[in-house]
Structure formats: C-alpha cells, structure tokens
Design a protein around this motif. Structure first.
Motif, PDB file in Angstrom:
ATOM      1  N   PRO A   1       0.830  -1.206   0.000  1.00  0.00           N
ATOM      2  CA  PRO A   1       0.000   0.000   0.000  1.00  0.00           C
ATOM      3  C   PRO A   1       0.862   1.254   0.000  1.00  0.00           C
ATOM      4  O   PRO A   1       1.916   1.296   0.629  1.00  0.00           O
ATOM      5  CB  PRO A   1      -0.801  -0.129   1.301  1.00  0.00           C
ATOM      6  CG  PRO A   1       0.044  -0.980   2.196  1.00  0.00           C
ATOM      7  CD  PRO A   1       0.768  -1.928   1.284  1.00  0.00           C
ATOM      8  N   ALA A   2       0.407   2.258  -0.724  1.00  0.00           N
ATOM      9  CA  ALA A   2       1.120   3.533  -0.791  1.00  0.00           C
ATOM     10  C   ALA A   2       0.134   4.661  -0.514  1.00  0.00           C
ATOM     11  O   ALA A   2      -1.082   4.468  -0.543  1.00  0.00           O
ATOM     12  CB  ALA A   2       1.772   3.707  -2.170  1.00  0.00           C
TER      13      ALA A   2
ATOM     14  N   ASP B   1       7.791   7.866  -0.748  1.00  0.00           N
ATOM     15  CA  ASP B   1       7.187   6.614  -0.289  1.00  0.00           C
ATOM     16  C   ASP B   1       7.422   5.512  -1.316  1.00  0.00           C
ATOM     17  O   ASP B   1       7.875   4.401  -0.988  1.00  0.00           O
ATOM     18  CB  ASP B   1       5.696   6.854  -0.069  1.00  0.00           C
ATOM     19  CG  ASP B   1       4.967   5.666   0.547  1.00  0.00           C
ATOM     20  OD1 ASP B   1       5.610   4.835   1.192  1.00  0.00           O
ATOM     21  OD2 ASP B   1       3.733   5.588   0.381  1.00  0.00           O
ATOM     22  N   ALA B   2       7.139   5.825  -2.583  1.00  0.00           N
ATOM     23  CA  ALA B   2       7.300   4.827  -3.640  1.00  0.00           C
ATOM     24  C   ALA B   2       8.753   4.396  -3.789  1.00  0.00           C
ATOM     25  O   ALA B   2       9.063   3.189  -3.856  1.00  0.00           O
ATOM     26  CB  ALA B   2       6.782   5.393  -4.963  1.00  0.00           C
TER      27      ALA B   2
ATOM     28  N   THR C   1      -0.167   9.869 -10.296  1.00  0.00           N
ATOM     29  CA  THR C   1       0.597   9.497 -11.491  1.00  0.00           C
ATOM     30  C   THR C   1       2.009  10.054 -11.451  1.00  0.00           C
ATOM     31  O   THR C   1       2.989   9.291 -11.518  1.00  0.00           O
ATOM     32  CB  THR C   1      -0.122   9.941 -12.769  1.00  0.00           C
ATOM     33  OG1 THR C   1      -1.412   9.338 -12.831  1.00  0.00           O
ATOM     34  CG2 THR C   1       0.675   9.578 -14.013  1.00  0.00           C
ATOM     35  N   PRO C   2       2.184  11.385 -11.353  1.00  0.00           N
ATOM     36  CA  PRO C   2       3.568  11.880 -11.320  1.00  0.00           C
ATOM     37  C   PRO C   2       4.342  11.405 -10.103  1.00  0.00           C
ATOM     38  O   PRO C   2       5.539  11.117 -10.207  1.00  0.00           O
ATOM     39  CB  PRO C   2       3.401  13.403 -11.320  1.00  0.00           C
ATOM     40  CG  PRO C   2       2.011  13.660 -10.838  1.00  0.00           C
ATOM     41  CD  PRO C   2       1.209  12.490 -11.327  1.00  0.00           C
ATOM     42  N   ALA C   3       3.674  11.286  -8.947  1.00  0.00           N
ATOM     43  CA  ALA C   3       4.390  10.877  -7.740  1.00  0.00           C
ATOM     44  C   ALA C   3       4.942   9.464  -7.876  1.00  0.00           C
ATOM     45  O   ALA C   3       6.110   9.203  -7.565  1.00  0.00           O
ATOM     46  CB  ALA C   3       3.463  10.971  -6.528  1.00  0.00           C
ATOM     47  N   LEU C   4       4.107   8.525  -8.331  1.00  0.00           N
ATOM     48  CA  LEU C   4       4.565   7.146  -8.488  1.00  0.00           C
ATOM     49  C   LEU C   4       5.677   7.042  -9.523  1.00  0.00           C
ATOM     50  O   LEU C   4       6.660   6.308  -9.346  1.00  0.00           O
ATOM     51  CB  LEU C   4       3.395   6.247  -8.879  1.00  0.00           C
ATOM     52  CG  LEU C   4       2.344   6.002  -7.796  1.00  0.00           C
ATOM     53  CD1 LEU C   4       1.112   5.327  -8.391  1.00  0.00           C
ATOM     54  CD2 LEU C   4       2.912   5.170  -6.651  1.00  0.00           C
ATOM     55  N   LEU C   5       5.533   7.795 -10.612  1.00  0.00           N
ATOM     56  CA  LEU C   5       6.570   7.764 -11.639  1.00  0.00           C
ATOM     57  C   LEU C   5       7.865   8.408 -11.141  1.00  0.00           C
ATOM     58  O   LEU C   5       8.962   7.928 -11.461  1.00  0.00           O
ATOM     59  CB  LEU C   5       6.074   8.456 -12.907  1.00  0.00           C
ATOM     60  CG  LEU C   5       4.996   7.688 -13.685  1.00  0.00           C
ATOM     61  CD1 LEU C   5       4.440   8.539 -14.818  1.00  0.00           C
ATOM     62  CD2 LEU C   5       5.550   6.380 -14.230  1.00  0.00           C
ATOM     63  N   LEU C   6       7.758   9.482 -10.366  1.00  0.00           N
ATOM     64  CA  LEU C   6       8.965  10.098  -9.807  1.00  0.00           C
ATOM     65  C   LEU C   6       9.733   9.093  -8.958  1.00  0.00           C
ATOM     66  O   LEU C   6      10.954   8.962  -9.071  1.00  0.00           O
ATOM     67  CB  LEU C   6       8.578  11.314  -8.963  1.00  0.00           C
ATOM     68  CG  LEU C   6       8.197  12.589  -9.720  1.00  0.00           C
ATOM     69  CD1 LEU C   6       7.516  13.581  -8.786  1.00  0.00           C
ATOM     70  CD2 LEU C   6       9.421  13.229 -10.371  1.00  0.00           C
TER      71      LEU C   6
END
Length: 581
Positions: A87-88, A110-111, A133-138
């Motif tokens: 979980p994130a 976190d990711a 979207t941008p956070a997970l990709l970052l």
C-alpha cells in the motif's frame, strides 16, 4: 523476448539477495514468507513483483483498485512472477487538504523507499487521481527497476436531466448558474448526485486524464491504457496484461532509464498540447524530466505550443465530449498516429517496442472527437508560457479554454493577499470590480499556499455573475484544476511569498497581457517597484516542524517542477542497494 534471449537469470534477480543465500538472514526471509502461507515454489527462480496500490476509502477515483489489484496479480502469476502488494499514499484530490500537491513529493519518496527496501525485482504502479501518477513515476524513476504504470481510467459520463455532465468543468458552470439564481437548490443536489456516476478519475481532460496520457506517451503504460474507462471490462484485461508484461520486463531488464529519454519527454509535451492538457502537466513533466536527468523546461513547452494544435475535442478545451467518447473514438493511440509527424517515433516503451511501432495503424473512428490536424479546435497548443516583469521566470495560461477577448487585455488589479480574504469579499454587492478588472491572488504558491493549492480559477464576483459575466482575467502564483477553464494566469514564478514581483502589485495597478506576444507585465515604473521592494517584509514561516518544515525549506519553484532539491538527479551520489546482513 524468447527465453533464450532473456538478459537475466534467476540468480541475477534482486529478490534472490533476500531469498537465495544459505544463511540465517535469508532463512528469516524464507520462513516469514512461509508464515504467510507461501512455499518455495512461489518465489524460487521467479521475479518478485511489487504492486504499489494507492487504494483507500478516502479515494473515490481508485475504489476499483481494491479488486483490480487481483487482476494484476493474476497476470503476474500467469507470467511466472510472484506478486507482492504494497500500500502507498492515496492522495485523494477530493478530500485531502490543504492540497495534494503538498504531498506529491511525499508519495514519490514513499514509492522510492518501498521499492528500495523490499525484495522486489519490478513494479506495477497503480494510480490515476491527479498527483498519484507523477508521484509514483517520480519514485520509480529514482529507483530505476523495471516499472509499468497502470492508470485508474476515467469515470463514466455524468448525467443531469438528460444533459451530459463533465466533472469539475460543469461543477464550476452550474455553481455560477446557482449563484446567478438560474437553478434551484434541488437542481444543485441533483447535479451533485449525477456528476460522478462510477469509480474512476475525472472524465474531462483534467489533470488525471492528462497525466495518465502523459504516462502512456512517455512509454510507461501499455498502448491505449490511459483512456480506458474505469468501469469498462477492457480495463480489467489491461490490468492483467500489465501484470504479465512486467514479469517479462524484469527478465529483459527494461528500466525507466532505458525508456525516459529526452525525446520521450518532448513527445509528452507535444501530446499535452494536442489533447488540451491540464496546466499542471507543466509542473509534473518538468519534475519527472529532471528526475530522469533530462533538461526539460518551460522553453520546451513554449516551442511545442507554437506548432502543435489542440485536436482532442474534450472539455474543458472542447465544448462537447468527455473521455469515454475519446476512448471509443480511438483513444490516445489514434491521436498519436494523427500527430505522428510531430513525434519522435523511435522512443522506447514498456512493450519493448518503439512508440511508432505501438501506434502504427491506429485508427480514429470519430473525427469530431479527435480532429484531423487540418481541422483543430484550437490552432496552437493548449498552453502558453508568458514572461514579463510580473513573472520573470514564467507563468502559464490555457488559451484554448478561455474567452478569446482576454488573450490581449489591460485592466486594473484587484489584489487579495490570501484566499480567505478573497472569499469573504467576492460576493459583496459593493465590491469595486468590473469585467475588465484583473483579479489577483498572491501568497498561494509552493511555499505560500502552502503547497500551491488549486485556487487559480478565482470565482467571478457575484455582482458580475448576475450581470451574465462568465470569464475575466485572474492571476495568481497558485495552480488550478485541469477541469477548470477561463482566462486564468497561473504558476507566477517566482512566487510572491518569497518576494517575487507579484508581492509588489497594488490594487489599481494596470496589468497587461498579450498571449500572442507571450508577455505579462504590471505597468509600474522600475523606480516605484524598487521603493515597494524596499518596504516589503518577508512573511512568517508556514511551518515550524514536521513534513511541512521540510517541504518549505526544500521545495523548488513552479518553473522547476516543485520537486525537492535533494531528490533531483545530481544532488548527490545514487543511493546504494540496502545491505542484507
């Protein structure tokens, strides 16, 4: 790739460092896996695939992720992988205050750390609502293990009394109609009930739809994945296919660094212009580009905006259609094929094929939803970057979604120092304002907001709404929702809270903008501005502890992507793999 062509062998897997050695530490890892009911057959010789799931009960856009994760797991198992759901942070645009933008970088951290600290070889990133979207990709970019992005998909069309409703855009529209006394309280409740009929993200071309399209264009999602409606069975099949594909990507060692070239980001900027993107695309793409070590900036957006027309007839830039219509008209592959002359078609993607190979032969089935380049809905790109003495480092406007008469305008400023004072005054009958006034909100940027909230679509004063006014020039160092529209000038950099020129504007100053010339200025002499600067006092810090304290000391300005300085590529040496004792 065939088995014989696989680059990695089981012993090369990152997860093997946790599970394979004949030592006491690996014994602990294996025994704890068996504690959960797994057997060695589940992990021996198999890639361990993390699934970063941003589901929560405070996230309406991702409600289907609770079951969709099982579809991803099915695909991973079918391809011979071992799924591990992690979980994130969820970052619901609807519920999280003061703004999800305050926490985008926290989810990115976190990711990255979830992936670094766990025994995983690849990852499926489950997101969709604006900042996820941008956070997970970052985070995935910084970690750089094989990664594939699974977009949540847009919700179904809204409906009210036979009218099609678009999330956000029609909320603003009918709110003004209610303020003008043209719809009843009962009507308003019916609009509330009808505008969001299913799980999934906003179905206008807001930030969620924009950034899901950016993920696909960058090559981080499967072809066509970004525009599948969340409630469509195609979405279930896409989830499983993403699970299958990530296993092969691990064996192929196909990481973000091998996909996210400068050309990939230039493609994303080009597509952003063509789809009528959210203004937030600028901030997120710059941040991701810098994380990937690519020199992406406002000048790249400005060059694209001059040559790429808006061809996606989707609200709010368009006047009729929504994302469901876009999908059935051919979706992003159809649009990409239509603008292929503007794209770098040799950019690599998660399929192991190039962007050009992915979209070759893609068709458009409704040329009013996805227009030919020869018949765009707006002749230039969706966004324009303005500069001048008000914004020496730039600001942005979405000319495709504002009244044409305001693309060149001069009017007197009406300045608000914070959102509460603006909200308290905006409905007053004695407010000194006309349609020509330039409404200004300051202290709403990355540090001033804090977190740069979506306050930039300032409400039209009630007295003007009642006169039939539906657009006017509004200027701020904040952002606005991608579902918003109007003559809103945003992301003024540097922000007023740190002493940018916006801090020096006074009510009554004449403000001039010219979108064609890409200029924004306050008509005040340099001598007068120098006097005002000498009198300006730095505001008190927003935070004195915790995450907010860290945020305000390390956040960069909008023109630099609002990333933390210490997370950007080049800040320090890459983080080493964690030791396993």
């Amino acid at each position: 790739m065939t088995a014989a062509a696989k680059k990695k062998q089981p012993a090369d897997l990152r997860s093997a460092r946790w599970f394979a050695p004949d030592d006491l530490r690996a014994f602990g890892h294996r025994s704890r896996a068996m504690q959960m009911g797994y057997a060695p057959e589940d992990w021996v010789g198999k890639p361990v695939i993390a699934i970063l799931n941003t589901w929560s009960e405070a996230q309406p856009c991702h409600m289907h992720f609770k079951s969709r994760v099982d579809d991803v797991k099915r695909g991973i198992l079918q391809a011979g992988g071992f799924p591990m759901e992690l979980p994130a942070l969820s970052l619901s645009e609807s519920f999280l205050k003061p703004t999800t933008m305050l926490y985008r970088n926290l989810l990115a951290m976190d990711a990255e750390e979830l992936l670094r600290g766990h025994p995983v070889d690849g990852v499926v990133l489950m997101g969709g609502c604006d900042k996820t979207t941008p956070a997970l990709l970052l985070g995935a970019i910084s970690m750089d293990i094989p990664a594939i992005y699974l977009p949540a998909g847009p919700m179904l069309r809204g409906n009210w009394k036979g009218k099609v409703l678009g999330s956000g855009s029609d909320a603003w529209k009918y709110w003004d109609e209610r303020r003008a006394g043209k719809i009843s309280d009962d009507d308003w409740v019916d609009v509330e009930a009808g505008i969001a009929r299913s799980y999934g993200t906003c179905m206008t071309m807001g930030t969620a739809a924009t950034m899901m399209a950016m993920a696909e264009t960058l090559g981080m999602s499967l072809p066509g994945a970004s525009s599948i409606p969340a409630a469509d069975a195609n979405h279930i099949r896409m989830a499983s296919e993403s699970g299958r594909r990530i296993v092969d990507m691990v064996w192929e060692d196909l990481t973000p660094a091998k996909i996210l070239s400068r050309d990939a980001f230039l493609n994303a900027i080009t597509v952003a212009m063509a789809v009528g993107c959210s203004t937030n695309a600028i901030i997120h793409l710059i941040a991701m580009g810098r994380r990937a070590g690519q020199d992406i900036g406002l000048d790249d957006f400005e060059r694209a905006s001059r040559k790429v027309p808006v061809i996606a007839n989707i609200r709010p830039s368009g006047d009729k259609y929504l994302m469901e219509d876009f999908f059935y008209a051919g979706g992003l592959p159809g649009l990409l094929n239509e603008i292929h002359d503007h794209l770098h078609l040799d950019a690599m993607t998660v399929t192991g094929r190039t962007l050009g190979e992915n979209v070759k032969g893609a068709e458009i089935y409704n040329t009013d939803v996805i227009r030919p380049v020869s018949n765009p809905i707006y002749k230039e790109g969706a966004l324009a970057v303005l500069k001048g003495n008000l914004a020496p480092d730039g600001c942005v406007i979405k000319p495709s979604a504002c009244a044409p008469k305001f693309l060149k305008h001069t009017g007197p400023a009406l300045v608000f120092d914070d959102y509460p004072s603006m909200k308290a005054a905006i409905d007053r009958d004695d407010l000194d304002v006309t349609e020509d006034t330039v409404l200004i909100l300051r202290n709403a940027g990355p540090q001033g907001g804090p977190g740069m909230p979506e306050w930039g679509m300032l409400p039209i004063p009630k007295k003007l709404v009642q006169q039939g006014v539906r657009d006017m020039v509004r200027l701020s160092d904040s952002r606005m929702s991608g579902t918003s529209y109007g003559a809103c000038i945003l992301h003024v950099s540097p922000e007023s809270y740190i002493g940018g020129p916006l801090a020096l504007v006074r009510t009554g100053d004449m403000i001039s903008l010219d979108v064609d010339k890409r200029t924004i200025n306050m008509n005040v002499s340099d001598d007068e501005l120098a006097k005002r600067r000498a009198a300006w006092k730095k505001p008190e810090p927003r935070y004195e502890r915790g995450y907010g304290w860290m945020f305000t000391r390390h956040i960069k300005q909008a023109n630099e992507g609002c990333d933390f300085d210490f997370l950007e590529t080049g800040f320090g040496a890459p983080v080493a793999e964690p030791s396993i004792y």
